[in-house]
Motif scaffolding. Structure first.
Motif, PDB file in Angstrom:
ATOM      1  N   HIS A  47       0.853  -1.189   0.000  1.00  0.00           N
ATOM      2  CA  HIS A  47       0.000   0.000   0.000  1.00  0.00           C
ATOM      3  C   HIS A  47       0.892   1.243   0.000  1.00  0.00           C
ATOM      4  N   LEU A  48       0.567   2.205  -0.844  1.00  0.00           N
ATOM      5  CA  LEU A  48       1.365   3.430  -0.927  1.00  0.00           C
ATOM      6  C   LEU A  48       1.167   4.325   0.292  1.00  0.00           C
ATOM      7  N   ALA A  49      -0.037   4.327   0.855  1.00  0.00           N
ATOM      8  CA  ALA A  49      -0.347   5.148   2.029  1.00  0.00           C
ATOM      9  C   ALA A  49      -1.109   4.269   3.022  1.00  0.00           C
ATOM     10  N   PRO A  50      -0.418   3.425   3.764  1.00  0.00           N
ATOM     11  CA  PRO A  50      -1.101   2.427   4.591  1.00  0.00           C
ATOM     12  C   PRO A  50      -2.053   3.043   5.608  1.00  0.00           C
ATOM     13  N   PRO A  51      -3.270   2.489   5.707  1.00  0.00           N
ATOM     14  CA  PRO A  51      -4.203   2.913   6.752  1.00  0.00           C
ATOM     15  C   PRO A  51      -3.779   2.327   8.100  1.00  0.00           C
ATOM     16  N   MET A  52      -4.604   2.517   9.102  1.00  0.00           N
ATOM     17  CA  MET A  52      -4.311   1.991  10.430  1.00  0.00           C
ATOM     18  C   MET A  52      -5.127   0.728  10.686  1.00  0.00           C
ATOM     19  N   LEU A  53      -4.524  -0.213  11.390  1.00  0.00           N
ATOM     20  CA  LEU A  53      -5.183  -1.457  11.750  1.00  0.00           C
ATOM     21  C   LEU A  53      -5.139  -1.562  13.274  1.00  0.00           C
ATOM     22  N   TYR A  54      -6.268  -1.311  13.919  1.00  0.00           N
ATOM     23  CA  TYR A  54      -6.337  -1.325  15.381  1.00  0.00           C
ATOM     24  C   TYR A  54      -6.649  -2.745  15.845  1.00  0.00           C
ATOM     25  N   ASP A  55      -5.635  -3.585  15.843  1.00  0.00           N
ATOM     26  CA  ASP A  55      -5.815  -5.011  16.100  1.00  0.00           C
ATOM     27  C   ASP A  55      -5.677  -5.325  17.594  1.00  0.00           C
ATOM     28  N   TYR A  56      -6.520  -4.678  18.398  1.00  0.00           N
ATOM     29  CA  TYR A  56      -6.551  -4.924  19.835  1.00  0.00           C
ATOM     30  C   TYR A  56      -7.940  -4.535  20.329  1.00  0.00           C
ATOM     31  N   PHE A  99      -0.994  -0.408   8.898  1.00  0.00           N
ATOM     32  CA  PHE A  99      -0.027  -0.604   9.979  1.00  0.00           C
ATOM     33  C   PHE A  99      -0.734  -1.201  11.195  1.00  0.00           C
ATOM     34  N   ASP A 100      -0.284  -2.386  11.633  1.00  0.00           N
ATOM     35  CA  ASP A 100      -0.823  -2.953  12.859  1.00  0.00           C
ATOM     36  C   ASP A 100      -0.074  -2.370  14.058  1.00  0.00           C
ATOM     37  N   HIS A 101      -0.557  -2.693  15.266  1.00  0.00           N
ATOM     38  CA  HIS A 101       0.031  -2.005  16.425  1.00  0.00           C
ATOM     39  C   HIS A 101       1.450  -2.467  16.720  1.00  0.00           C
ATOM     40  N   GLY A 102       1.825  -3.634  16.203  1.00  0.00           N
ATOM     41  CA  GLY A 102       3.217  -4.035  16.325  1.00  0.00           C
ATOM     42  C   GLY A 102       4.144  -3.146  15.534  1.00  0.00           C
ATOM     43  N   THR A 103       3.595  -2.468  14.537  1.00  0.00           N
ATOM     44  CA  THR A 103       4.384  -1.528  13.740  1.00  0.00           C
ATOM     45  C   THR A 103       4.262  -0.109  14.274  1.00  0.00           C
TER      46      THR A 103
END
Length: 248
Positions: A47-56, A99-103
């Protein structure tokens, strides 16, 4: 998060803030091997502009509105794919993953300016240590191309025995990690990682090893470079021993 709880992470935050200033020059891009992304074959984000992934879940409301606005790098993603395929390992692109929270929780202290392109790489659902070491070995050329390779996981990850409950197991396993990685030559440290399940309290520290697997990839990418301790804490989260390692 802020407030009293955050103070327990001061040492970790300081170690992350020191990563880029300790390099000869800032990286052109960063490849994050994320414990929070599991796939049957390696997947890489393009992805050129990665969104956010709130995986918690269960965290304060504001943590679901965090933004880490670093760009992605489709070119680096394709380079990762091509290196793995050239080495006989299949790799798929994921054009949607954010981007997941590990990132993003790691990158915020590492690079608050969020101006370095970031690509994420999955771990494998096989949980095979040798396969992850091999994956890292195939990606070693990236380091000569100005790419910083980061493994995002945790050296102890048993959520049913976190904090003081995990004291004994985490200290036993963490000591084994330090004894078999820091200051140890490449061949014996890789052999040790392949047999990690025989280490003291290994399966108590990692009932599921997804948080250990990024370390395998990083160790594979290190080649013959020396390994040292980047961060260590004996009372993390109320009693855990945790360590992060630096290669090169």
């Amino acid at each position: 998060m802020d407030g009293p709880m955050r103070r327990g992470y001061d040492q970790l935050e300081a170690s992350l803030q020191a990563v880029i200033p300790s390099l000869e020059q800032p990286p052109k891009a960063i490849l994050v091997v994320s414990a929070h992304w599991e796939e049957a074959v390696p997947h890489v984000s393009t992805h050129l502009a990665p969104p956010m992934l709130y995986d918690y879940y269960g965290f304060p409301e504001h943590t679901y509105h965090i933004r880490y606005a670093a760009p992605g790098s489709p070119d680096l993603g394709l380079r990762v794919r091509d290196l793995l395929r050239a080495g006989g390992m299949d790799c798929r692109e994921d054009t949607q993953r954010g981007f997941d929270h590990g990132t993003f929780s790691m990158m915020q202290p590492i690079r608050p300016e969020a101006d370095i392109p970031i690509v994420q790489l999955s771990v494998l659902t096989s949980f095979d240590a040798a396969a992850h070491i091999a994956m890292g070995s195939l990606l070693k050329p990236l380091r000569d191309e100005g790419v910083l390779v980061l493994g995002s996981g945790l050296s102890y990850h048993n959520l049913r025995a976190f904090g003081a409950q995990g004291h004994t197991a985490s200290h036993a396993f963490d000591q084994w990690l330090r004894d078999n990685l820091a200051g140890v030559e490449a061949a014996p440290r890789l052999a040790a990682l392949e047999r990690w399940t025989t280490a003291p309290a290994a399966l108590q520290a990692h009932p599921r090893p997804e948080h250990l697997l990024p370390l395998m990839v990083i160790a594979g990418a290190a080649g013959q470079d020396p390994c040292s301790i980047q961060f260590h804490q004996d009372d993390f989260f109320g009693g855990l021993a945790v360590t992060s390692f630096r290669f090169g």
